[in-house]
Enzyme design. Structure first.
Site, PDB file in Angstrom:
ATOM      1  N   LYS A 157       0.820  -1.218   0.000  1.00  0.00           N
ATOM      2  CA  LYS A 157       0.000   0.000   0.000  1.00  0.00           C
ATOM      3  C   LYS A 157       0.856   1.271   0.000  1.00  0.00           C
ATOM      4  O   LYS A 157       0.636   2.177  -0.806  1.00  0.00           O
ATOM      5  CB  LYS A 157      -0.938  -0.027   1.215  1.00  0.00           C
ATOM      6  N   ILE A 158       1.844   1.332   0.903  1.00  0.00           N
ATOM      7  CA  ILE A 158       2.653   2.556   1.009  1.00  0.00           C
ATOM      8  C   ILE A 158       3.616   2.661  -0.177  1.00  0.00           C
ATOM      9  O   ILE A 158       3.764   3.730  -0.785  1.00  0.00           O
ATOM     10  CB  ILE A 158       3.415   2.586   2.358  1.00  0.00           C
ATOM     11  N   ASP A 177      10.102  -6.737  -4.764  1.00  0.00           N
ATOM     12  CA  ASP A 177       9.113  -7.261  -3.822  1.00  0.00           C
ATOM     13  C   ASP A 177       9.029  -8.767  -4.066  1.00  0.00           C
ATOM     14  O   ASP A 177       9.354  -9.250  -5.158  1.00  0.00           O
ATOM     15  CB  ASP A 177       7.727  -6.607  -4.066  1.00  0.00           C
ATOM     16  N   CYS A 208       9.026  -2.300   2.944  1.00  0.00           N
ATOM     17  CA  CYS A 208       8.666  -3.695   3.238  1.00  0.00           C
ATOM     18  C   CYS A 208       8.600  -3.875   4.756  1.00  0.00           C
ATOM     19  O   CYS A 208       9.164  -3.078   5.500  1.00  0.00           O
ATOM     20  CB  CYS A 208       9.680  -4.652   2.617  1.00  0.00           C
ATOM     21  N   SER A 236      10.000   2.655   7.156  1.00  0.00           N
ATOM     22  CA  SER A 236       9.316   1.396   7.432  1.00  0.00           C
ATOM     23  C   SER A 236       9.559   0.902   8.853  1.00  0.00           C
ATOM     24  O   SER A 236       8.730   1.109   9.735  1.00  0.00           O
ATOM     25  CB  SER A 236       9.705   0.354   6.390  1.00  0.00           C
ATOM     26  N   ARG A 237      10.677   0.258   9.092  1.00  0.00           N
ATOM     27  CA  ARG A 237      11.044  -0.173  10.437  1.00  0.00           C
ATOM     28  C   ARG A 237      12.562  -0.076  10.570  1.00  0.00           C
ATOM     29  O   ARG A 237      13.309  -0.419   9.631  1.00  0.00           O
ATOM     30  CB  ARG A 237      10.613  -1.620  10.710  1.00  0.00           C
ATOM     31  N   ASP A 261      12.972   7.829   9.400  1.00  0.00           N
ATOM     32  CA  ASP A 261      11.831   8.103  10.274  1.00  0.00           C
ATOM     33  C   ASP A 261      11.770   7.049  11.374  1.00  0.00           C
ATOM     34  O   ASP A 261      11.017   7.187  12.326  1.00  0.00           O
ATOM     35  CB  ASP A 261      10.521   8.099   9.464  1.00  0.00           C
ATOM     36  N   GLU A 266      14.868   2.677  18.592  1.00  0.00           N
ATOM     37  CA  GLU A 266      14.020   3.862  18.870  1.00  0.00           C
ATOM     38  C   GLU A 266      13.135   3.718  20.105  1.00  0.00           C
ATOM     39  O   GLU A 266      12.717   4.716  20.692  1.00  0.00           O
ATOM     40  CB  GLU A 266      13.149   4.192  17.647  1.00  0.00           C
ATOM     41  N   HIS A 298       9.592   8.792  14.094  1.00  0.00           N
ATOM     42  CA  HIS A 298       8.499   7.882  13.726  1.00  0.00           C
ATOM     43  C   HIS A 298       7.193   8.674  13.577  1.00  0.00           C
ATOM     44  O   HIS A 298       6.179   8.348  14.202  1.00  0.00           O
ATOM     45  CB  HIS A 298       8.348   6.767  14.772  1.00  0.00           C
TER      46      HIS A 298
HETATM   47  P1  NAD Z   1       1.853  -3.806   2.904  1.00  0.00           P
HETATM   48  O1  NAD Z   1       1.656  -5.102   3.604  1.00  0.00           O
HETATM   49  O2  NAD Z   1       0.727  -3.209   2.125  1.00  0.00           O
HETATM   50  O3  NAD Z   1       3.116  -3.909   1.922  1.00  0.00           O
HETATM   51  C1  NAD Z   1       4.323  -4.527   2.298  1.00  0.00           C
HETATM   52  C2  NAD Z   1       4.957  -5.064   1.019  1.00  0.00           C
HETATM   53  O4  NAD Z   1       6.232  -5.617   1.394  1.00  0.00           O
HETATM   54  C3  NAD Z   1       4.142  -6.177   0.353  1.00  0.00           C
HETATM   55  O5  NAD Z   1       3.963  -5.908  -1.014  1.00  0.00           O
HETATM   56  C4  NAD Z   1       5.001  -7.421   0.579  1.00  0.00           C
HETATM   57  O6  NAD Z   1       4.883  -8.379  -0.483  1.00  0.00           O
HETATM   58  C5  NAD Z   1       6.387  -6.811   0.628  1.00  0.00           C
HETATM   59  N1  NAD Z   1       7.374  -7.712   1.217  1.00  0.00           N
HETATM   60  C6  NAD Z   1       7.179  -8.680   2.147  1.00  0.00           C
HETATM   61  N2  NAD Z   1       8.332  -9.341   2.367  1.00  0.00           N
HETATM   62  C7  NAD Z   1       9.251  -8.782   1.556  1.00  0.00           C
HETATM   63  C8  NAD Z   1      10.627  -9.034   1.309  1.00  0.00           C
HETATM   64  N3  NAD Z   1      11.265 -10.026   1.955  1.00  0.00           N
HETATM   65  N4  NAD Z   1      11.264  -8.281   0.416  1.00  0.00           N
HETATM   66  C9  NAD Z   1      10.616  -7.289  -0.267  1.00  0.00           C
HETATM   67  N5  NAD Z   1       9.316  -7.005  -0.085  1.00  0.00           N
HETATM   68  C10 NAD Z   1       8.648  -7.738   0.808  1.00  0.00           C
HETATM   69  O7  NAD Z   1       2.359  -2.790   4.041  1.00  0.00           O
HETATM   70  P2  NAD Z   1       2.290  -1.201   4.005  1.00  0.00           P
HETATM   71  O8  NAD Z   1       1.009  -0.739   4.588  1.00  0.00           O
HETATM   72  O9  NAD Z   1       2.714  -0.715   2.678  1.00  0.00           O
HETATM   73  O10 NAD Z   1       3.429  -0.862   5.089  1.00  0.00           O
HETATM   74  C11 NAD Z   1       4.801  -1.124   4.851  1.00  0.00           C
HETATM   75  C12 NAD Z   1       5.582  -0.966   6.119  1.00  0.00           C
HETATM   76  O11 NAD Z   1       5.560   0.416   6.507  1.00  0.00           O
HETATM   77  C13 NAD Z   1       4.972  -1.688   7.338  1.00  0.00           C
HETATM   78  O12 NAD Z   1       5.447  -3.001   7.422  1.00  0.00           O
HETATM   79  C14 NAD Z   1       5.399  -0.850   8.506  1.00  0.00           C
HETATM   80  O13 NAD Z   1       6.538  -1.433   9.082  1.00  0.00           O
HETATM   81  C15 NAD Z   1       5.770   0.485   7.899  1.00  0.00           C
HETATM   82  N6  NAD Z   1       4.966   1.600   8.425  1.00  0.00           N
HETATM   83  C16 NAD Z   1       5.615   2.679   8.960  1.00  0.00           C
HETATM   84  C17 NAD Z   1       4.897   3.760   9.432  1.00  0.00           C
HETATM   85  C18 NAD Z   1       5.568   4.998  10.002  1.00  0.00           C
HETATM   86  O14 NAD Z   1       4.898   5.828  10.633  1.00  0.00           O
HETATM   87  N7  NAD Z   1       6.855   5.191   9.790  1.00  0.00           N
HETATM   88  C19 NAD Z   1       3.496   3.720   9.387  1.00  0.00           C
HETATM   89  C20 NAD Z   1       2.863   2.603   8.825  1.00  0.00           C
HETATM   90  C21 NAD Z   1       3.606   1.543   8.345  1.00  0.00           C
END
Ligand code: NAD
Length: 333
Positions: A157-158, A177, A208, A236-237, A261, A266, A298
């Protein structure tokens, strides 16, 4: 009878948005605790039926055992990531876990783009100079984002939102991905092997999840495969990046810009006001000394729309559980 929910790591905005979302409900009784859930604070779950957790709360095996002993039956994560929860331990103890899978991918994607623009065009430095009547442009030269190659790791999604924005800038987008996103293929995004993405991208943005397979995805070896002067953005993380390795990469000039971020260590630091304390994390302090590193605490998710959606979905998840209905946002190990 109302179900009692202990909301850990409560900040002012949690009270406001969760308070509004639950104000008319009689079967949910929320109590707000400012402390993070840790081994020390887990006994505070006594008397609740469920706990509501955020990204820095820890629910490892030992803590889940304490929660189970305190008769907790439900964990409502008010975030998307759940790498801080031992799902197997929850299953063993019959504790259900739900999350908020999507609340605003735009918020996070837009923040990542903001980091790119700030690192490139140095608005903060320019603003600080101008407030001191220094109108010089020395050291402020950036680059056109248009025409550059952006590597997107994780195109859910992101990653999709981020790719669409960067497509609007006129960038070439390479993606990696484990699963292709057809909407992005249609947009003209090219899926490549990670090695190709690393070697050809001017900017790399991580979207991811943190998993054993993605832990320290950015490390000494992968940094060496990148273009010299590369920009890395992580919203992401923190655990996706090896901090000592990126510090070395910045010192050698291999990494030209770093936007974080999230940060591996953290917990207990981000979200807190430590301005009158001595911060003992030397790596965090080192990162803060580089002119080409931008850190935020974050906050990528932190928009009003996201907070509203988080509060609504968390409440819906809790209501499903309270009413014994199945919940699409439940997760299992
Ligand atoms: P999502 O589940 O929609 O997308 C994650 C994508 O990562 C998927 O397409 C998945 O196939 C892919 N993925 C899984 N394993 C993988 C790998 N080994 N190598 C490459 N790609 C891989 O998640 P999202 O909603 O897009 O969120 C992504 C990440 O953003 C979350 O996991 C979260 O940790 C982080 N996040 C951060 C904040 C923030 O405030 N900084 C907020 C929300 C989410």
């Amino acid at each position: 009878m109302a179900f009692r929910v202990g909301v850990f790591s409560t900040k002012k905005h949690d009270r406001e948005f969760l308070g509004q979302a639950t104000s008319s409900l009689t079967n949910l009784d929320l109590s707000y605790l400012e402390v993070r859930l840790t081994e020390e604070t887990a006994p505070l779950a006594r008397g609740f039926d469920a706990v509501c957790l955020f990204v820095h709360d820890l629910a490892n095996q030992a803590i889940v055992e304490t929660l189970a002993a305190e008769k907790i039956r439900y964990i409502a994560m008010r975030c998307a990531g759940f790498n801080n929860v031992d799902l197997n331990a929850c299953q063993t103890h019959g504790i259900k876990v739900s999350r908020v899978p999507a609340y605003s991918p735009y918020a996070v994607a837009e923040h990542a783009v903001g980091m790119i623009l700030e690192l490139n065009r140095k608005y903060f430095r320019a603003h600080t100079r101008i407030r001191e009547n220094n109108f010089s442009l020395d050291g402020l030269a950036g680059f056109d984002v248009h025409g550059k190659t952006v590597g997107v790791v994780g195109t859910g999604k992101i990653g999709e939102c981020f790719s669409r924005i960067m497509n609007g800038f006129g960038c070439e987008i390479l993606a990696y991905d484990i699963q292709e996103n057809p909407a992005l293929v249609e947009l003209g995004v090219a899926y490549v092997e990670l090695e190709t993405l690393l070697a050809q991208s001017d900017m790399i943005s991580l979207h991811c999840p943190l998993l054993p397979q993605t832990h320290h995805l950015i490390n000494e070896a992968t940094i060496q495969q990148m273009k010299p002067g590369v920009m890395i953005i992580n919203t992401s993380r923190g655990g996706l990046i090896s901090t000592p390795d990126v510090i070395q990469g910045i010192k050698s000039g291999q990494i030209g810009y770093l936007g974080l971020d999230v940060y591996e260590e953290e917990e207990g630091v981000f979200f807190e006001d430590l301005s009158d304390q001595i911060v003992t994390d030397d790596q965090l302090m080192r990162l803060n000394t580089f002119p080409n590193v931008l850190m935020t605490s974050h906050q990528a998710f932190f928009t009003r729309e996201a907070l509203l959606n988080i509060a609504r979905t968390t409440t819906e998840n809790l209501m499903c559980w309270a009413e014994g209905k199945s919940c699409p946002n439940e997760i299992s190990g």
